[in-house]
Design a protein around this motif. Structure first.
Motif, PDB file in Angstrom:
ATOM      1  N   HIS A  22       8.051   3.150  -0.012  1.00 46.81           N
ATOM      2  CA  HIS A  22       6.664   3.462  -0.340  1.00 46.81           C
ATOM      3  C   HIS A  22       5.993   4.178   0.826  1.00 46.81           C
ATOM      4  O   HIS A  22       6.418   4.054   1.970  1.00 46.81           O
ATOM      5  N   LYS A  46       7.686   2.567   4.114  1.00 47.35           N
ATOM      6  CA  LYS A  46       8.239   1.227   4.235  1.00 47.35           C
ATOM      7  C   LYS A  46       8.734   0.806   2.861  1.00 47.35           C
ATOM      8  O   LYS A  46       7.979   0.886   1.886  1.00 47.35           O
ATOM      9  N   SER A  47       9.985   0.393   2.789  1.00 46.39           N
ATOM     10  CA  SER A  47      10.610  -0.041   1.531  1.00 46.39           C
ATOM     11  C   SER A  47      10.482   1.023   0.443  1.00 46.39           C
ATOM     12  O   SER A  47      10.287   0.710  -0.731  1.00 46.39           O
ATOM     13  N   ARG A  74      10.707   6.975  -1.727  1.00 46.17           N
ATOM     14  CA  ARG A  74      11.652   7.140  -2.836  1.00 46.17           C
ATOM     15  C   ARG A  74      11.095   8.074  -3.912  1.00 46.17           C
ATOM     16  O   ARG A  74       9.899   8.202  -4.089  1.00 46.17           O
TER      17      ARG A  74
END
Length: 124
Positions: free
Chosen positions: A41, A38-39, A122
């Protein structure tokens, strides 16, 4: 995936059938929720009590251990490539320790992902 040749009866229930088909104990499956990104992470189950290393490699020096990850599941900020480890790859995840709050790296072999790097996480 390994399938057992025994057929579980309907009276055995879904947990036993899942155990036979997937080869995992139901308690283990419940203890480690699925990983997700999520985002950028990662949120995932991991080996509790694992050391966090100053850099993405194992060394023989105690001073290179910066903290301990006691939680399971845990939050991981991102991933990097580092030393090859027992998980068969060179992916390490960066996170915060649970004792001093310092940032360090955990080898992917201690994070219960099905693929490394985990999709959607990421690069640091």
């Amino acid at each position: 995936m390994r399938l057992h040749t025994r057929i579980a009866t309907a009276a055995a229930g879904p947990a036993l059938i899942a155990t036979c088909l997937l080869g995992a104990a139901p308690a283990q499956a419940q203890a480690n929720p699925p990983c997700y990104a999520k985002s950028g992470h990662l949120y995932c189950g991991n080996t509790a009590g694992v050391s966090l290393w100053r850099s993405p490699r194992y060394s023989g020096h105690d001073q290179d251990v910066v903290d301990t990850l006691k939680s399971n599941p845990s939050y991981f900020q991102c991933y990097v490539s580092g030393q090859r480890h027992g998980g068969g790859n060179s992916i390490w995840y960066r996170t915060y320790g649970d004792v001093t709050g310092r940032t360090g790296y955990v080898a992917a072999e201690s994070v219960y992902t099905w693929k490394d790097p985990f999709p959607g996480v990421r690069h640091c």
